[in-house]
Scaffold this active site. Structure first.
Site, PDB file in Angstrom:
ATOM      1  N   GLU A 185      36.830 -17.072   5.190  1.00  0.00           N
ATOM      2  CA  GLU A 185      38.245 -16.702   5.208  1.00  0.00           C
ATOM      3  C   GLU A 185      38.725 -16.494   3.783  1.00  0.00           C
ATOM      4  O   GLU A 185      38.097 -16.964   2.818  1.00  0.00           O
ATOM      5  CB  GLU A 185      39.080 -17.764   5.906  1.00  0.00           C
ATOM      6  CG  GLU A 185      39.077 -19.119   5.247  1.00  0.00           C
ATOM      7  CD  GLU A 185      39.815 -20.179   6.058  1.00  0.00           C
ATOM      8  OE1 GLU A 185      40.051 -19.970   7.267  1.00  0.00           O
ATOM      9  OE2 GLU A 185      40.145 -21.229   5.475  1.00  0.00           O
TER      10      GLU A 185
ATOM     11  N   HIS B 183      44.952 -22.957   6.947  1.00  0.00           N
ATOM     12  CA  HIS B 183      44.211 -23.938   6.170  1.00  0.00           C
ATOM     13  C   HIS B 183      44.708 -24.003   4.732  1.00  0.00           C
ATOM     14  O   HIS B 183      45.220 -23.029   4.187  1.00  0.00           O
ATOM     15  CB  HIS B 183      42.716 -23.591   6.153  1.00  0.00           C
ATOM     16  CG  HIS B 183      42.076 -23.669   7.496  1.00  0.00           C
ATOM     17  ND1 HIS B 183      40.997 -22.894   7.851  1.00  0.00           N
ATOM     18  CD2 HIS B 183      42.372 -24.414   8.585  1.00  0.00           C
ATOM     19  CE1 HIS B 183      40.652 -23.169   9.098  1.00  0.00           C
ATOM     20  NE2 HIS B 183      41.473 -24.092   9.557  1.00  0.00           N
TER      21      HIS B 183
ATOM     22  N   LEU C 281      29.573  -9.550   0.102  1.00  0.00           N
ATOM     23  CA  LEU C 281      28.527  -9.957   1.038  1.00  0.00           C
ATOM     24  C   LEU C 281      27.729  -8.748   1.513  1.00  0.00           C
ATOM     25  O   LEU C 281      26.494  -8.800   1.632  1.00  0.00           O
ATOM     26  CB  LEU C 281      29.151 -10.686   2.242  1.00  0.00           C
ATOM     27  CG  LEU C 281      29.656 -12.107   1.981  1.00  0.00           C
ATOM     28  CD1 LEU C 281      30.571 -12.576   3.102  1.00  0.00           C
ATOM     29  CD2 LEU C 281      28.469 -13.068   1.843  1.00  0.00           C
TER      30      LEU C 281
ATOM     31  N   GLY D 197      23.504  -7.777   0.871  1.00  0.00           N
ATOM     32  CA  GLY D 197      22.514  -7.632   1.926  1.00  0.00           C
ATOM     33  C   GLY D 197      22.888  -8.244   3.260  1.00  0.00           C
ATOM     34  O   GLY D 197      22.111  -8.151   4.226  1.00  0.00           O
ATOM     35  N   ALA D 198      24.050  -8.864   3.322  1.00  0.00           N
ATOM     36  CA  ALA D 198      24.488  -9.408   4.611  1.00  0.00           C
ATOM     37  C   ALA D 198      24.958  -8.271   5.513  1.00  0.00           C
ATOM     38  O   ALA D 198      25.364  -7.199   5.039  1.00  0.00           O
ATOM     39  CB  ALA D 198      25.614 -10.410   4.406  1.00  0.00           C
ATOM     40  N   ILE D 199      24.883  -8.510   6.799  1.00  0.00           N
ATOM     41  CA  ILE D 199      25.392  -7.539   7.776  1.00  0.00           C
ATOM     42  C   ILE D 199      26.877  -7.839   7.968  1.00  0.00           C
ATOM     43  O   ILE D 199      27.235  -8.893   8.509  1.00  0.00           O
ATOM     44  CB  ILE D 199      24.652  -7.652   9.115  1.00  0.00           C
ATOM     45  CG1 ILE D 199      23.147  -7.449   8.905  1.00  0.00           C
ATOM     46  CG2 ILE D 199      25.215  -6.665  10.135  1.00  0.00           C
ATOM     47  CD1 ILE D 199      22.296  -7.856  10.085  1.00  0.00           C
TER      48      ILE D 199
ATOM     49  N   PRO E 219      30.453  -6.306   9.445  1.00  0.00           N
ATOM     50  CA  PRO E 219      31.085  -5.237  10.237  1.00  0.00           C
ATOM     51  C   PRO E 219      32.335  -4.697   9.528  1.00  0.00           C
ATOM     52  O   PRO E 219      32.765  -5.239   8.509  1.00  0.00           O
ATOM     53  CB  PRO E 219      31.450  -5.929  11.543  1.00  0.00           C
ATOM     54  CG  PRO E 219      31.651  -7.364  11.155  1.00  0.00           C
ATOM     55  CD  PRO E 219      30.666  -7.639  10.058  1.00  0.00           C
ATOM     56  N   THR E 220      32.899  -3.686  10.087  1.00  0.00           N
ATOM     57  CA  THR E 220      34.104  -3.083   9.506  1.00  0.00           C
ATOM     58  C   THR E 220      35.375  -3.822   9.906  1.00  0.00           C
ATOM     59  O   THR E 220      36.421  -3.613   9.296  1.00  0.00           O
ATOM     60  CB  THR E 220      34.220  -1.610   9.941  1.00  0.00           C
ATOM     61  OG1 THR E 220      34.207  -1.561  11.389  1.00  0.00           O
ATOM     62  CG2 THR E 220      33.054  -0.790   9.401  1.00  0.00           C
ATOM     63  N   SER E 221      35.285  -4.654  10.921  1.00  0.00           N
ATOM     64  CA  SER E 221      36.449  -5.414  11.378  1.00  0.00           C
ATOM     65  C   SER E 221      35.973  -6.618  12.185  1.00  0.00           C
ATOM     66  O   SER E 221      34.804  -6.681  12.593  1.00  0.00           O
ATOM     67  CB  SER E 221      37.363  -4.547  12.246  1.00  0.00           C
ATOM     68  OG  SER E 221      36.697  -4.207  13.459  1.00  0.00           O
TER      69      SER E 221
END
EC number: 2.3.3.8
Length: 608
Positions: A231, A273, A292, A296-298, A300-302
């Site tokens: 977050e 938080h 990220l 190399g992390a996967i 997403p766009t949302s």
């Protein structure tokens, strides 16, 4: 920080600050997973010791309760997880005490708002001593098919839906406990489920980081891919970025950092938080997601595409032969709590006690259906309360006033009668009020107080049968029974009991009928012809007049009157009234600081 698996199917925990629901949820999860032993070894509840009863499947078990952390750790040396449900005020101190115990390896701190300086101190100590802190402000963690912390993953229904009863192939870590449940469901829908899930907590300084747990997952063979939910705010995600860049993680990582909508607001926004507050461009969700992605992390766009990305990554692992989906099993049925089942209408359970006189389930207690506030507001008295609780109805005021008069007249009869004497002796022995009262009450019986009931029974029987006073008295004589309510040690025909006169005068002025009392007076006239001390005493007056109250009020049927007399209601009046006097004598002796009573020798006849 530990480098591998934290929990197993034999992990046991100590639970700090007793909370029934999260502990029971842990035990239900144990049963669902087929554990042989409960995961909660002991409960720490400062100031308390003993046992708490909970359920392990259908079996009711007793879990030991300890007053200190040290005592609990000594009693349960195999318990290496400390689950802390203390408030934010004491969470840090109790967690530090637990971490200093050699048996504790993991501490989960549920409280939010732990002071940041305290959190830093806990983190430093844990790192220096190779221990793990999960939280503060965490819902906990879970290893599927093995162990869970507190309320992690919610209800049993949600746990079953998320397939937590057996291990899957996905490691998951999140800052948010609430969002963890959302992702657990998503992951269960598109993969074979979670192997281990951790919510690190939403405070600014969590005891362990996202990257700490991702690196752990990378060392666990059963974990084939990792899902991360970050977050905005803070820079924790960048340590994960560095680990990815350095090649420390060789498993697919699907990640999303929530809070991308923060850019739509003109001013800085706090997202729930303490740590979810962007302090600059690098701490924004967009910057973290891009970093990220670049590492190399996967990503997403949302968030809406997050589940699809997890699905694609898992399917690629299966296609590549790097994982075989875990075979599904049928979990055991968790027995439902009786209270829950009753509320849902699934079962009918017999009650064990019947009450028809009072009810304390509503906003205020009710006596025979009348709220207590109404009793006070209407100015009702003790006699009215007795009529409600003893007779289950509101008697006319002349009746309740008569009851109050009886209580007042019978409250005490001096220090020499057996009941008062016993209470006095007991008080002087240093005993407590209840012991003194009971000591006196135990003397009430056929020779002390019980004559009220017997007088009512015999007078009623004789009057209802139409016996003349002569026939009644002579028939009792033939049976060898003294007429109850007749006779006095002191009073005589020419020195009547003032209490009797007061009761008779009140009844004649207020009762619709005094037939039983007049019958008792006729019996007295006959007995006085035999001896001057065979007067109608207060027991006989109350017994006969209570019959007139019941019969004359028109509020009781004949069977009800018979039952009241048979049960012993009238003796209840004497017990209630005399309790006032016995308590008074007890207080009197204690106030006077009287020493232990010893009966004088000269008052005892010593004989062979």
């Amino acid at each position: 920080m530990a480098t591998g698996q934290l929990f197993s199917k034999t992990t046991q925990a100590l639970f700090y600050n007793y909370k029934q629901l999260p502990i029971q949820r842990m035990l239900d999860f144990d049963f669902l997973c087929g554990r042989e032993t409960p995961s909660v070894a002991g409960i720490i509840n400062p100031g308390s010791e003993g046992f708490q009863k909970l359920f392990f499947g259908q079996e009711e078990i007793a879990i030991p309760v300890h007053s200190t952390i040290e005592a609990a750790c000594a009693a349960h040396p195999t318990a290496d997880v400390f689950i802390n449900f203390a408030s934010f005020r004491s969470a840090a101190a109790s967690s530090m005490s637990a971490l200093k115990q050699p048996t504790i390896k993991v501490a989960a701190i549920i409280a939010e708002g732990v002071p940041e300086s305290d959190a830093k101190e806990l983190i430093a100590y844990a790192k220096a001593n190779n221990k793990v802190v999960i939280g503060p402000a965490t819902v906990g963690g879970i290893q599927a098919g093995a162990f869970k912390i507190g309320d992690t993953a919610g209800t049993i229904d949600n746990i079953i839906q998320c397939k937590f009863y057996r291990p899957g192939s996905v490691g998951f870590v999140s800052k948010s406990g609430g969002m963890s449940n959302e992702l657990y469901n998503s992951i269960a829908r598109v993969t074979d489920g979670i192997y281990e899930g951790i919510a690190i907590g939403g405070d600014v300084f969590p005891g362990s980081t996202l990257s700490d747990h991702v690196l752990r997952f990378n060392n666990i063979p059963r974990v084939k891919m990792v899902v991360v939910l970050g977050e905005l705010g803070g820079r924790d995600e960048y340590s994960l970025v560095e680990a990815l860049k350095q090649g420390k993680i060789n498993k697919p990582v699907v990640a999303w950092v929530s809070g991308t909508c923060a850019t739509l607001f003109k001013s800085e926004v706090q997202f729930g938080h303490a740590g979810a507050k962007s302090g600059g461009e690098m701490e924004s969700a967009q910057a973290k997601n891009q970093a990220l992605r670049d590492a190399g992390a996967i990503v997403p766009t949302s968030y809406e595409a997050f589940e699809g990305a997890i699905k694609d990554a898992f399917e690629k692992l299966v296609e590549a032969g790097k994982t075989t989906p875990v075979k599904e099993i049928t979990p055991p049925q968790i027995p439902e709590d009786l209270g829950t089942a009753i509320k849902s209408g699934k079962v009918r359970a017999p009650t064990h006690i019947i009450s028809t006189i009072s009810d304390d389930r509503g906003e205020e207690p009710c006596y025979a259906g009348i709220p207590m506030s109404s009793i006070v507001e209407q100015g009702l008295g003790v006699g009215d309360v007795i009529s409600l609780l003893w007779f289950k109805r509101s008697l006319p005021r002349y009746c309740t006033r008569f009851i109050e008069i009886c209580v007042m007249l019978c409250a005490d009869h001096g220090p020499c009668v057996s009941g008062a004497h016993n209470s006095i002796v007991t008080a002087r022995a240093g005993k407590d009020l209840v012991s003194c009262l009971v000591s006196g009450l135990l003397t009430i019986g056929p020779r002390f107080g019980g004559a009220i009931d017997d007088a009512a029974r015999y007078f009623k029987d004789a009057y209802d049968k139409g016996l003349t006073p002569y026939e009644f008295v002579e028939s009792m004589k033939k049976k060898g029974i003294r007429v109850p309510g007749i006779g006095h040690r002191i009073k005589r025909g020419d020195n009547r009991d003032k209490r009797v006169e007061l009761l008779q005068r009140y009844a004649r002025e207020n009762f619709p009928s005094v037939k039983y009392m007049e019958y008792a007076v006729q019996v007295e006239t006959y007995t006085l012809s035999k001896a001057n001390n065979l007067v109608l005493n207060v027991d006989g007056a109350i017994g006969s007049l209570f019959l007139d109250l019941l019969a004359g009020s028109g509020m009781f049927t004949k069977p009800e009157i018979d039952e009241i007399v048979e049960i012993g209601y009238l003796n209840g009046l004497f017990v209630l009234a005399r309790s006032i006097g016995l308590i008074g004598h007890t207080f009197d002796q204690k106030r006077l600081k009287q020493p232990l009573y010893r009966h004088p020798w000269e008052d005892v006849l010593y004989t062979k």
